[in-house]
Design a protein around this motif. Structure first.
Motif, PDB file in Angstrom:
ATOM      1  N   MET A  34       9.145  24.756  27.568  1.00 25.28           N
ATOM      2  CA  MET A  34       8.518  24.423  25.812  1.00 25.28           C
ATOM      3  C   MET A  34       9.833  24.497  25.078  1.00 25.28           C
ATOM      4  N   ASN A  35       9.788  23.727  24.136  1.00 19.61           N
ATOM      5  CA  ASN A  35      11.356  23.409  23.241  1.00 19.61           C
ATOM      6  C   ASN A  35      10.347  25.052  22.046  1.00 19.61           C
ATOM      7  N   PHE A  36      11.885  24.978  21.439  1.00 19.41           N
ATOM      8  CA  PHE A  36      12.045  26.081  20.248  1.00 19.41           C
ATOM      9  C   PHE A  36      10.348  26.407  19.353  1.00 19.41           C
ATOM     10  N   ASP A  37       9.596  24.784  19.133  1.00 13.46           N
ATOM     11  CA  ASP A  37       8.675  24.506  17.591  1.00 13.46           C
ATOM     12  C   ASP A  37       7.325  24.591  18.990  1.00 13.46           C
ATOM     13  N   GLU A  38       7.389  24.825  20.244  1.00 11.58           N
ATOM     14  CA  GLU A  38       6.085  24.178  20.916  1.00 11.58           C
ATOM     15  C   GLU A  38       6.149  26.484  21.326  1.00 11.58           C
ATOM     16  N   ILE A  39       7.159  26.773  21.806  1.00 12.00           N
ATOM     17  CA  ILE A  39       7.435  28.785  21.582  1.00 12.00           C
ATOM     18  C   ILE A  39       6.566  29.236  20.458  1.00 12.00           C
ATOM     19  N   VAL A  40       7.390  28.612  19.137  1.00  8.30           N
ATOM     20  CA  VAL A  40       6.843  29.011  17.966  1.00  8.30           C
ATOM     21  C   VAL A  40       5.394  28.847  18.034  1.00  8.30           C
ATOM     22  N   GLU A  41       4.936  28.087  17.975  1.00  8.48           N
ATOM     23  CA  GLU A  41       3.214  27.241  17.879  1.00  8.48           C
ATOM     24  C   GLU A  41       2.312  28.263  18.303  1.00  8.48           C
ATOM     25  N   GLU A  42       2.824  28.755  20.434  1.00 10.44           N
ATOM     26  CA  GLU A  42       2.094  29.324  20.719  1.00 10.44           C
ATOM     27  C   GLU A  42       2.274  31.228  20.479  1.00 10.44           C
ATOM     28  N   LEU A  43       2.976  31.320  19.989  1.00 10.37           N
ATOM     29  CA  LEU A  43       3.244  32.877  19.358  1.00 10.37           C
ATOM     30  C   LEU A  43       2.819  32.720  18.508  1.00 10.37           C
ATOM     31  N   GLN A  44       2.500  31.697  17.608  1.00 11.54           N
ATOM     32  CA  GLN A  44       1.678  31.880  16.164  1.00 11.54           C
ATOM     33  C   GLN A  44       0.148  32.313  16.189  1.00 11.54           C
ATOM     34  N   THR A  45       0.415  31.191  17.630  1.00  8.42           N
ATOM     35  CA  THR A  45      -2.067  31.474  17.470  1.00  8.42           C
ATOM     36  C   THR A  45      -1.914  32.829  19.153  1.00  8.42           C
ATOM     37  N   LEU A  46      -0.880  33.633  19.219  1.00  4.00           N
ATOM     38  CA  LEU A  46      -0.649  34.497  20.123  1.00  4.00           C
ATOM     39  C   LEU A  46      -1.291  36.100  19.482  1.00  4.00           C
ATOM     40  N   LEU A  47      -0.327  35.535  18.053  1.00  2.56           N
ATOM     41  CA  LEU A  47      -0.336  37.156  17.461  1.00  2.56           C
ATOM     42  C   LEU A  47      -2.356  36.818  16.639  1.00  2.56           C
ATOM     43  N   THR A  48      -3.245  36.021  16.980  1.00  2.00           N
ATOM     44  CA  THR A  48      -4.073  36.172  16.421  1.00  2.00           C
ATOM     45  C   THR A  48      -5.100  36.491  17.335  1.00  2.00           C
ATOM     46  N   GLU A  49      -4.850  36.556  18.821  1.00  2.00           N
ATOM     47  CA  GLU A  49      -5.737  37.685  19.361  1.00  2.00           C
ATOM     48  C   GLU A  49      -5.191  38.719  20.370  1.00  2.00           C
ATOM     49  N   LYS A  50      -4.307  38.556  20.508  1.00  2.00           N
ATOM     50  CA  LYS A  50      -3.497  39.815  21.333  1.00  2.00           C
ATOM     51  C   LYS A  50      -3.052  40.932  21.160  1.00  2.00           C
ATOM     52  N   ASN A  51      -2.886  41.693  21.804  1.00  2.00           N
ATOM     53  CA  ASN A  51      -1.944  43.298  21.206  1.00  2.00           C
ATOM     54  C   ASN A  51      -0.677  43.064  20.967  1.00  2.00           C
ATOM     55  N   ILE A  52      -1.246  43.030  19.837  1.00  2.00           N
ATOM     56  CA  ILE A  52       0.288  43.426  18.878  1.00  2.00           C
ATOM     57  C   ILE A  52       1.137  44.465  19.092  1.00  2.00           C
ATOM     58  N   ASN A  53       2.841  44.714  19.602  1.00  2.00           N
ATOM     59  CA  ASN A  53       3.549  45.279  19.615  1.00  2.00           C
ATOM     60  C   ASN A  53       4.856  44.441  19.401  1.00  2.00           C
ATOM     61  N   PHE A  54       5.751  44.804  18.434  1.00  2.00           N
ATOM     62  CA  PHE A  54       7.288  44.825  17.660  1.00  2.00           C
ATOM     63  C   PHE A  54       7.960  46.131  18.351  1.00  2.00           C
ATOM     64  N   LEU A  55       8.859  45.183  19.179  1.00  2.00           N
ATOM     65  CA  LEU A  55      10.725  46.251  19.066  1.00  2.00           C
ATOM     66  C   LEU A  55      11.430  45.680  18.008  1.00  2.00           C
ATOM     67  N   ILE A  56      11.564  46.589  16.821  1.00  2.00           N
ATOM     68  CA  ILE A  56      12.750  46.815  15.690  1.00  2.00           C
ATOM     69  C   ILE A  56      13.811  47.273  15.772  1.00  2.00           C
ATOM     70  N   GLY A  57      14.961  46.723  15.664  1.00  2.00           N
ATOM     71  CA  GLY A  57      16.058  47.196  15.547  1.00  2.00           C
ATOM     72  C   GLY A  57      16.751  47.288  14.285  1.00  2.00           C
ATOM     73  N   SER A  58      18.217  47.700  14.542  1.00  2.00           N
ATOM     74  CA  SER A  58      19.098  47.729  13.498  1.00  2.00           C
ATOM     75  C   SER A  58      19.264  46.602  12.961  1.00  2.00           C
ATOM     76  N   GLY A  59      19.188  44.900  13.408  1.00  2.00           N
ATOM     77  CA  GLY A  59      19.703  44.219  13.135  1.00  2.00           C
ATOM     78  C   GLY A  59      18.524  43.815  11.495  1.00  2.00           C
ATOM     79  N   ALA A  60      17.661  44.539  11.948  1.00  2.00           N
ATOM     80  CA  ALA A  60      15.959  44.403  10.995  1.00  2.00           C
ATOM     81  C   ALA A  60      17.240  45.000   8.823  1.00  2.00           C
TER      82      ALA A  60
END
Length: 375
Positions: A1-27
């Motif tokens: 998958m290219n970048f845009d396809e991955i982003v589209e997939e991810l945005q869909t999964l965010l509305t359905e799945k168990n969501i977890n983030f791992l955020i580091g010092s870069g934020a």
């Protein structure tokens, strides 16, 4: 998958799945500078105890003490870092509001290795405009607010005036794996507990000891050169002289610094029974979440330097129902992350690097990619 396809997939999964983030010092860059080589130097280089204390004084002055600026709302944070955190919270809450709570809980877990209070500050701002947001930071109590992993397993609902409806509220579990600058160890009924103190009493106390050590600009330059890769014998002698001339004040500072409830940037981390127990309980919590069905983990601003978290993710990616998305700041980093995780053949772990003619993926760009119209 290219970048845009991955982003589209991810945005869909965010509305359905168990969501977890791992955020580091870069934020939190550039308000807080990155650690650079400090962990490698503290772990691998030979030095005297007073030089070690001097390095931690530099670390405190350059990074940890700046959290006191975040308490004052009048102070505008540089480079809109607070606004980036607020955009992230808004985007996440918007997604949870659209979820059907009978199918997917309106809950997201944010695991972070950051000690800073940007998340707390951002959520506090957003709650003023939206009383439906629930922050669960693992604390329980009012005058005495103590931390426990048991407190994360809660769901909050709002009822109608006549109890004619019940609506689950969007809940953000904030799980600070490496500790926080507003935590303190307290002895309650012969039991050692971590207390959340928003007075920042301990951080202010450490700052008072740090202020007693007056370093001129030349001294600070020597410390920075010592923490670089280009180490000379002259710099080694100079930093030892600086440390020895401030021996007494450095020891007093370091004795107070060690009371902070944080995981420090070296292998030993400082042995602290209460903090160790909490750290490993948070790792277990992350492990449990990643073993669940229909789960996604989104990683941003994290270098995978923490070997415990890195190994935990390496084990978890064998869960076929887990999808891991790692955002890289610049081109080439994705391959580095995959090599660190030793997972080149795993289909459920995906890295996203900036497209051609696209700026690096900082926190602002990360929000735009995930949430699009968050502003």
């Amino acid at each position: 998958m290219n970048f845009d396809e991955i982003v589209e997939e991810l945005q869909t999964l965010l509305t359905e799945k168990n969501i977890n983030f791992l955020i580091g010092s870069g934020a939190s860059v550039p308000f807080f500078p990155t650690l650079g080589n400090i962990e490698k130097i503290l772990t691998e280089r030979e030095y005297s105890e007073s030089v070690r204390q001097l390095i931690y004084l530099h670390y405190f002055n350059e990074i940890l003490s700046k959290n006191l600026d975040l308490i004052d709302e009048v102070i505008e944070c540089e480079y809109n870092v607070t606004n980036n955190y607020r955009r992230f919270i808004r985007g996440l809450v918007n997604i949870m509001n659209y979820r059907n709570s009978r199918i997917s809980a309106k809950r997201a877990n944010i695991f972070t290795t950051n000690y800073d209070i940007f998340f707390e500050r951002a959520i506090d701002f957003e709650q003023r405009n939206n009383s439906s947001i629930v922050l669960n930071d693992g604390g329980n109590g009012y005058f005495l607010r103590t931390l426990s992993s048991e407190n994360y397993h809660k769901t909050v609902s709002r009822n109608g005036v006549f109890d004619n409806y019940q609506k689950e509220l969007p809940t953000i579990n904030l799980i600070k794996c490496h500790g926080s600058v507003n935590w303190n160890k307290s002895l309650i009924e012969n039991q050692e507990l971590i207390e959340i103190q928003n007075s920042f009493k301990l951080l202010r106390s450490v700052q008072e000891y740090a202020k007693k050590i007056e370093l001129i600009d030349e001294d600070k330059d020597v410390i920075r050169q010592y923490l670089s890769d280009e180490l000379s014998e002259e710099i080694e002698l100079k930093i030892q002289e600086i440390a020895e001339s401030n021996y007494f004040d450095l020891e007093n500072f370091f004795n107070e610094y060690k009371k902070l409830m944080i995981i420090n940037p070296e292998k030993s981390k400082f042995k602290n029974t209460v903090m160790d127990e909490y750290y490993y309980s948070m790792l277990r919590l992350l492990s449990y979440e990643l073993e669940k069905d229909q789960t996604i983990l989104i990683v941003f601003g994290f270098s995978f330097a923490d070997e415990h978290i890195r190994n935990l993710i390496k084990r978890s990616i064998h869960n076929p129902n887990l999808r891991v998305y790692i955002f890289a700041y610049k081109n080439g980093q994705g391959k580095e992350f995959m090599n660190l995780l030793n997972c080149g053949n795993q289909k459920n772990i995906i890295t996203l690097e900036p497209k051609e003619n696209m700026p690096p993926i900082d926190f602002y760009q990360f929000n735009r990619i995930l949430f699009e119209d968050v502003d």
